[in-house]
Design a protein around this motif. Structure first.
Motif, PDB file in Angstrom:
ATOM      1  N   ARG A   1       0.871  -1.177   0.000  1.00 13.66           N
ATOM      2  CA  ARG A   1       0.000   0.000   0.000  1.00 13.66           C
ATOM      3  C   ARG A   1       0.901   1.218   0.000  1.00 13.66           C
ATOM      4  O   ARG A   1       1.679   1.427   0.917  1.00 13.66           O
ATOM      5  CB  ARG A   1      -0.920   0.009   1.229  1.00 13.66           C
ATOM      6  N   TRP A   2       0.785   2.027  -1.034  1.00 16.82           N
ATOM      7  CA  TRP A   2       1.675   3.167  -1.194  1.00 16.82           C
ATOM      8  C   TRP A   2       1.159   4.355  -0.384  1.00 16.82           C
ATOM      9  O   TRP A   2      -0.019   4.680  -0.417  1.00 16.82           O
ATOM     10  CB  TRP A   2       1.808   3.520  -2.666  1.00 16.82           C
ATOM     11  N   VAL A   3       2.066   4.996   0.354  1.00 17.95           N
ATOM     12  CA  VAL A   3       1.696   6.078   1.264  1.00 17.95           C
ATOM     13  C   VAL A   3       2.084   7.436   0.686  1.00 17.95           C
ATOM     14  O   VAL A   3       1.246   8.315   0.509  1.00 17.95           O
ATOM     15  CB  VAL A   3       2.364   5.880   2.639  1.00 17.95           C
ATOM     16  N   ARG A   4       3.369   7.611   0.376  1.00 17.10           N
ATOM     17  CA  ARG A   4       3.853   8.889  -0.142  1.00 17.10           C
ATOM     18  C   ARG A   4       5.194   8.689  -0.838  1.00 17.10           C
ATOM     19  O   ARG A   4       5.852   7.660  -0.643  1.00 17.10           O
ATOM     20  CB  ARG A   4       3.987   9.929   0.984  1.00 17.10           C
ATOM     21  N   ILE A   5       5.584   9.689  -1.619  1.00 17.69           N
ATOM     22  CA  ILE A   5       6.796   9.579  -2.420  1.00 17.69           C
ATOM     23  C   ILE A   5       7.381  10.970  -2.641  1.00 17.69           C
ATOM     24  O   ILE A   5       6.649  11.975  -2.651  1.00 17.69           O
ATOM     25  CB  ILE A   5       6.487   8.895  -3.775  1.00 17.69           C
ATOM     26  N   GLN A   6       8.697  11.040  -2.797  1.00 18.32           N
ATOM     27  CA  GLN A   6       9.334  12.302  -3.152  1.00 18.32           C
ATOM     28  C   GLN A   6       8.808  12.782  -4.503  1.00 18.32           C
ATOM     29  O   GLN A   6       8.466  11.980  -5.367  1.00 18.32           O
ATOM     30  CB  GLN A   6      10.848  12.132  -3.259  1.00 18.32           C
ATOM     31  N   THR A   7       8.785  14.090  -4.693  1.00 13.49           N
ATOM     32  CA  THR A   7       8.409  14.627  -5.992  1.00 13.49           C
ATOM     33  C   THR A   7       9.660  14.839  -6.843  1.00 13.49           C
ATOM     34  O   THR A   7      10.738  15.114  -6.310  1.00 13.49           O
ATOM     35  CB  THR A   7       7.657  15.961  -5.838  1.00 13.49           C
ATOM     36  N   PRO A   8       9.551  14.710  -8.158  1.00 15.77           N
ATOM     37  CA  PRO A   8      10.729  14.805  -9.028  1.00 15.77           C
ATOM     38  C   PRO A   8      11.416  16.171  -9.026  1.00 15.77           C
ATOM     39  O   PRO A   8      12.635  16.256  -9.082  1.00 15.77           O
ATOM     40  CB  PRO A   8      10.166  14.483 -10.420  1.00 15.77           C
ATOM     41  N   LYS A   9      10.644  17.257  -8.946  1.00 13.54           N
ATOM     42  CA  LYS A   9      11.243  18.582  -9.083  1.00 13.54           C
ATOM     43  C   LYS A   9      12.034  19.013  -7.861  1.00 13.54           C
ATOM     44  O   LYS A   9      13.013  19.749  -7.970  1.00 13.54           O
ATOM     45  CB  LYS A   9      10.152  19.610  -9.396  1.00 13.54           C
ATOM     46  N   ASN A  10      11.593  18.569  -6.696  1.00 18.54           N
ATOM     47  CA  ASN A  10      12.270  18.962  -5.464  1.00 18.54           C
ATOM     48  C   ASN A  10      12.194  17.811  -4.475  1.00 18.54           C
ATOM     49  O   ASN A  10      11.108  17.448  -4.033  1.00 18.54           O
ATOM     50  CB  ASN A  10      11.624  20.218  -4.874  1.00 18.54           C
ATOM     51  N   PRO A  11      13.344  17.214  -4.101  1.00 16.29           N
ATOM     52  CA  PRO A  11      13.322  16.032  -3.245  1.00 16.29           C
ATOM     53  C   PRO A  11      12.826  16.298  -1.830  1.00 16.29           C
ATOM     54  O   PRO A  11      12.509  15.353  -1.103  1.00 16.29           O
ATOM     55  CB  PRO A  11      14.789  15.588  -3.228  1.00 16.29           C
ATOM     56  N   THR A  12      12.748  17.569  -1.417  1.00 17.14           N
ATOM     57  CA  THR A  12      12.248  17.856  -0.072  1.00 17.14           C
ATOM     58  C   THR A  12      10.726  17.879  -0.034  1.00 17.14           C
ATOM     59  O   THR A  12      10.133  17.885   1.040  1.00 17.14           O
ATOM     60  CB  THR A  12      12.785  19.207   0.439  1.00 17.14           C
ATOM     61  N   TYR A  13      10.088  17.914  -1.212  1.00 13.45           N
ATOM     62  CA  TYR A  13       8.631  17.883  -1.288  1.00 13.45           C
ATOM     63  C   TYR A  13       8.157  16.456  -1.543  1.00 13.45           C
ATOM     64  O   TYR A  13       8.707  15.753  -2.394  1.00 13.45           O
ATOM     65  CB  TYR A  13       8.118  18.793  -2.416  1.00 13.45           C
TER      66      TYR A  13
END
Length: 208
Positions: free
Chosen positions: A187-199
């Motif tokens: 079950r996937w919860v959350r993931i880093q966004t490609p443009k900014n790894p802190t988001y």
């Protein structure tokens, strides 16, 4: 004669059809991981908070969390998966899985310490180390993302997702196999966004 001609035509049609099927199968043999019909991509949904341990990790390893310029041309926003890059993925996955001795975190959130290249550690250490090593090998940071999941037995778990033109692939310390994200029973919860790894973002419906 007409019946014979019809029979021969039918046989010829079958031969052609079989040949086409065999050619298609042969084409997929060389495809990375044999991803037949599995080209599914993660769809980023709503922004969400990053894991607290990740925030602490960024304070310790600032270079791991800064946005990086894009130097590689992407296809549809994803990295083209060549045989060389696939070999690098397999190499890093194997090396890190072998180098770190499994050590479960028995203290919960208080005991989470995401470390690069420790001698022993849990899933978080495996994941951040793999991401670091892949970027060091030339993989663009925007294509190598940390993802939080829940495994079938209920524990939260950290993996690496590599976004490629052949599908989004998962590097996991629980297995030596690199699989499409859609093939994992998580079950996937959350993931880093490609443009900014802190988001970070939650995940939407699967995008084929």
């Amino acid at each position: 004669m007409r019946k014979v001609a019809k029979f021969l035509a039918a046989v010829a049609a079958v031969v052609v059809a079989v040949g086409v099927q065999q050619s298609a199968k042969a084409a997929f043999v060389g495809a990375p991981l044999g991803l037949r019909g599995a080209l599914q991509y993660i769809k980023f949904d709503q922004p969400t908070l990053a894991p607290m341990a990740f925030t602490i990790f960024c304070l310790k390893y600032k270079d791991e969390c800064k946005p990086r310029p894009q130097h590689i041309v992407f296809r549809g926003g994803r990295l083209k998966l060549t045989a060389e890059r696939m070999a690098q993925l397999q190499e890093v996955n194997h090396q890190v899985n072998s180098a770190i001795r499994p050590e479960p975190n028995l203290e919960g959130l208080r005991g989470e310490k995401w470390l690069l290249h420790p001698t022993s550690g849990d899933c978080n250490d495996y994941a951040v180390t793999k991401r670091h090593d892949l970027i060091a090998k030339g993989f663009p940071a925007r294509s190598v993302l940390l993802g939080e999941v829940v495994v079938p037995w209920g524990e939260h778990h950290l993996v690496v997702v590599v976004r490629t033109s052949s599908g989004d692939l998962v590097l996991d310390n629980l297995t030596g196999h690199i699989l499409p994200w859609s093939k994992k029973s998580y079950r996937w919860v959350r993931i880093q966004t490609p443009k900014n790894p802190t988001y970070w973002a939650s995940l939407g419906d699967r995008d084929v």
